[in-house]
Enzyme design. Structure first.
Site, PDB file in Angstrom:
ATOM      1  CE  LYS A 127      -1.342   1.201   3.980  1.00 36.27           C
ATOM      2  NZ  LYS A 127      -1.998   1.243   5.311  1.00 36.27           N
ATOM      3  CB  THR A 128       3.739   2.291   2.070  1.00 38.95           C
ATOM      4  OG1 THR A 128       3.038   1.924   3.254  1.00 38.95           O
ATOM      5  CG2 THR A 128       4.494   3.572   2.319  1.00 38.95           C
ATOM      6  CG  ASP A 159      -2.414   5.064   4.602  1.00 41.44           C
ATOM      7  OD1 ASP A 159      -3.185   4.152   4.226  1.00 41.44           O
ATOM      8  OD2 ASP A 159      -1.242   4.849   4.945  1.00 41.44           O
ATOM      9  CD  GLU A 160      -3.554   2.510   8.363  1.00 39.83           C
ATOM     10  OE1 GLU A 160      -4.555   1.755   8.312  1.00 39.83           O
ATOM     11  OE2 GLU A 160      -2.398   2.117   8.565  1.00 39.83           O
ATOM     12  CD  GLN A 184      -4.553  -4.351   7.923  1.00 36.99           C
ATOM     13  OE1 GLN A 184      -3.593  -4.077   8.628  1.00 36.99           O
ATOM     14  NE2 GLN A 184      -4.484  -4.348   6.603  1.00 36.99           N
ATOM     15  NE  ARG A 228       0.168  -6.656  11.079  1.00 36.72           N
ATOM     16  CZ  ARG A 228      -0.044  -5.938  10.000  1.00 36.72           C
ATOM     17  NH1 ARG A 228       0.792  -4.987   9.660  1.00 36.72           N
ATOM     18  NH2 ARG A 228      -1.102  -6.153   9.234  1.00 36.72           N
TER      19      ARG A 228
END
Length: 611
Positions: free
Chosen positions: A32-33, A217-218, A248, A560
């Site tokens: 994503k980043t 973002d998020e 998430q 993770r």
DNA sequence: GCGCCATGAGGTACG
DNA sequence: CTCATGGCGC
């Protein structure tokens, strides 16, 4: 077009679709980043957009810093896009234009401590005994009202039940006190900016004109105010790109609402949706486990991830007798892993738990066995007493109306405060806030108040405090102007590094909560304390939506892991000095059947899954 | 102004 | 069990 070379097809599409409203549903570990960075590069290098007309909003200052760093590297130009959190952005907007709705430019920002002190002050003003209602609970109620954008006036109509009605009497007094003190709390930063935009079209247009491209973002963790802000900010060009993942969303307890991801589609009917579903982080078996668990959620869409990575070894579930043996198991396992993989560093390993109270047993055992560890979390730098004391002096200089800071400082000694007031008077009279350098002000205040004399440098605890003040001085040098300095310290969370007694931080196992692990990845993950009542947490068991949030948290934890995932639970847990028998978490029974079989976890029919 | 003791509460945590 | 807070006495 080498910008696109290193991207997969999904990622490319998300990058080259620049105009109009769009949603990127980005699964865990899907790059994503990378996509965000490349999108910005594409806008600037291929479409010729001026970097300063691009605004990227991130979840935390840490994320913003990392994003900025990566862009600096990729762009190789002095002109960079603006990267900010909603709160920092709003603070800056209000400093500049807040005066249009009556907010003086020198307002202070109240943190949780200040807010709590304000609530206590209000309660004593209203002659309410603190035993009658816990100030913390009152504050939480007020803050949750603010999160839902219910103001003090309307709250009394809205309030349901005894406690809310009770709080509805305090809420307006609290708001009044903030105004009187020329202070804004964190929620206010968002709410007042919304008010500015609705009441002052000129300010609104000013920002709308300057933001040609908006990336957020998020998005699953935005609250209502942030949702509305994003609509306002992209109002002119409507080039808004929101990025998020339903699975998430783990911050609803503080007002976040993942439905904003859906709400967006209704408000922007012409929006396009993109998905990033290829995972580059984990083995297939880890992804299977994650998917198997999250599939039990029914209130939001779930993105099915796939990978080209190897299948991976089967993940392990381990039952320990108690917390100590659970910790010992971790150390043993890491030891074994390192034997077969000598390149495995301790920094590749993280232990994730549901709540901070769980870290103690782990620390005890790690310390006892001499295993280096790094604890993430704890008291933050700017929340420490000595730092807050010194900051309160500076804050009061900038905004003499702040009664909360005043009260705090008076408690540090009457004589000390009298000396300070002398300084304050001269400071205000000569309007030194504009001309004097922060570091000089700080040093003069320390001199005048003899604050440092409170501490004895031969006492190790005191010495640490003195060091922290030194550290604060170096921040003051960085920000010569007082208001920007204060703004930085109230908005930018500085990670406090507990004394590095554990040696090389690069070779230490990381201990942290699942929340703190969001956005990170490790080769080896231990998910510990997987027991009913701990994870899912006992206080979440009353509502389906809370349990679903716990499940998302579990999903975040599992995803993770890159190579190895260990899930542990104990038979007997001691928590808060209370020993009790434990039941394995329902999430363990939601893992794929083959994983449970291999690990000998059989479904015993006595379902903990009573919801 | 400081230190002692009793009391109580104990999720997660960004800004 | 442990930590933070508040009241109170010196």
């Amino acid at each position: 077009m080498d910008i696109l070379n290193k991207l997969n097809k999904e990622q490319q599409e998300a990058v080259v679709n620049t105009d109009g409203p769009m949603i990127i549903l980005a699964g865990a570990g899907s790059g994503k980043t990378r996509v965000l960075i490349h999108k910005v590069l594409y806008l600037i290098q291929e479409k010729g957009i001026d970097p300063t007309e691009i605004l990227m909003v991130t979840f935390s200052n840490k994320a913003a810093g990392e994003m900025r760093e990566r862009m600096e590297l990729a762009l190789d130009s002095p002109s960079l896009p603006i990267v900010s959190t909603f709160h920092s952005l709003c603070a800056r907007i209000l400093r500049r234009h807040g005066v249009n709705i009556g907010i003086p430019h020198n307002f202070v920002i109240y943190d949780t401590q200040d807010q709590l002190a304000t609530v206590k002050e209000c309660m004593s003003l209203l002659d309410i005994d603190q035993k009658q209602a816990r100030p913390k609970a009152v504050l939480e109620t007020i803050s949750s009202a603010k999160n839902q954008m219910i103001d003090a006036k309307t709250y009394s109509e809205f309030a349901k039940g005894y406690f809310q009605e009770f709080v509805s009497n305090i809420y307006p007094v609290y708001e009044g006190m903030l105004v009187e003190n020329n202070a804004l709390d964190f929620d206010d930063l968002l709410l007042k900016t919304l008010r500015l935009f609705s009441e002052d079209k000129n300010s609104l247009e000013f920002y709308q004109n300057s933001i040609k491209y908006l990336l957020i973002d998020e998005y699953q963790d935005t609250n209502s105010a942030q949702y509305l802000l994003s609509k306002y900010l992209c109002g002119k060009y409507k080039n808004i790109c929101i990025v998020g993942d339903f699975a998430q969303s783990i911050y609803s307890f503080r007002g976040a609402d993942f439905r904003n991801l859906e709400r967006f589609k209704k408000d922007f009917p012409d929006s396009k949706t993109f998905q990033l579903s290829q995972n580059y982080r984990s083995t297939q078996s880890i992804l299977n486990a994650a998917h198997s668990v999250i599939s039990n959620n029914s209130t939001h869409p779930i993105l099915k991830l796939w990978t080209e990575n190897a299948a991976g070894s089967d993940l392990r579930i381990h039952e320990a007798n108690d917390g100590h043996q659970e910790a010992e198991y971790i150390i043993q396992t890491v030891h074994t892993l390192q034997k077969s993989d000598p390149l495995l560093n301790l920094s590749d390993v993280a232990v994730l738990y549901r709540m901070n109270a769980q870290s103690r047993t782990l620390e005890e055992v790690f310390l006892h066995l001499g295993v280096p560890y790094k604890l993430v979390g704890g008291v933050r730098f700017y929340d420490r007493k000595e730092v807050k004391d010194v900051l309160s002096y500076l804050s009061l200089l900038s905004n003499p109306k702040d009664k909360i800071a005043r009260a705090r400082l008076e408690k540090l000694g009457k004589r000390r405060f009298a000396n300070f007031e002398e300084y304050l008077e001269n400071f205000t009279k000569n309007n030194l806030a504009e001309s004097k350098k922060t570091i000089d002000i700080l040093d003069e205040v320390l001199e005048k108040t003899k604050y440092l004399e409170k501490y004895d440098e031969n006492d190790s605890e005191d010495l640490a405090r003195l060091e922290n003040i030194k550290e604060l001085r170096s921040v003051a040098i960085e920000f010569p102007q007082l208001i920007p300095f204060l703004e930085n310290v109230s908005l930018v969370e500085a990670e406090y590094l507990p004394d590095q007694k554990k040696g090389d931080p690069n070779n230490a196992i990381t201990l942290m909560t699942l929340h703190a692990a969001k956005g990170l990845e490790f080769k080896v993950i231990f998910l510990v304390g997987m027991e009913e009542g701990i994870f899912p947490h006992s206080q979440s068991l009353f509502s389906i939506s809370d349990v679903e949030e716990e499940r998302r948290l579990c999903y975040v934890g599992i995803t993770r892991a890159k190579d190895h995932l260990y899930i542990t639970y104990v038979k007997e847990r001691t928590l808060f000095g209370q020993r009790s028998n434990s039941t394995p978490s329902r999430f363990i029974f939601e893992l794929p059947e083959d994983v449970r079989e291999i690990n000998n976890i059989t479904y015993d029919g006595g379902s903990p899954n009573f919801l």
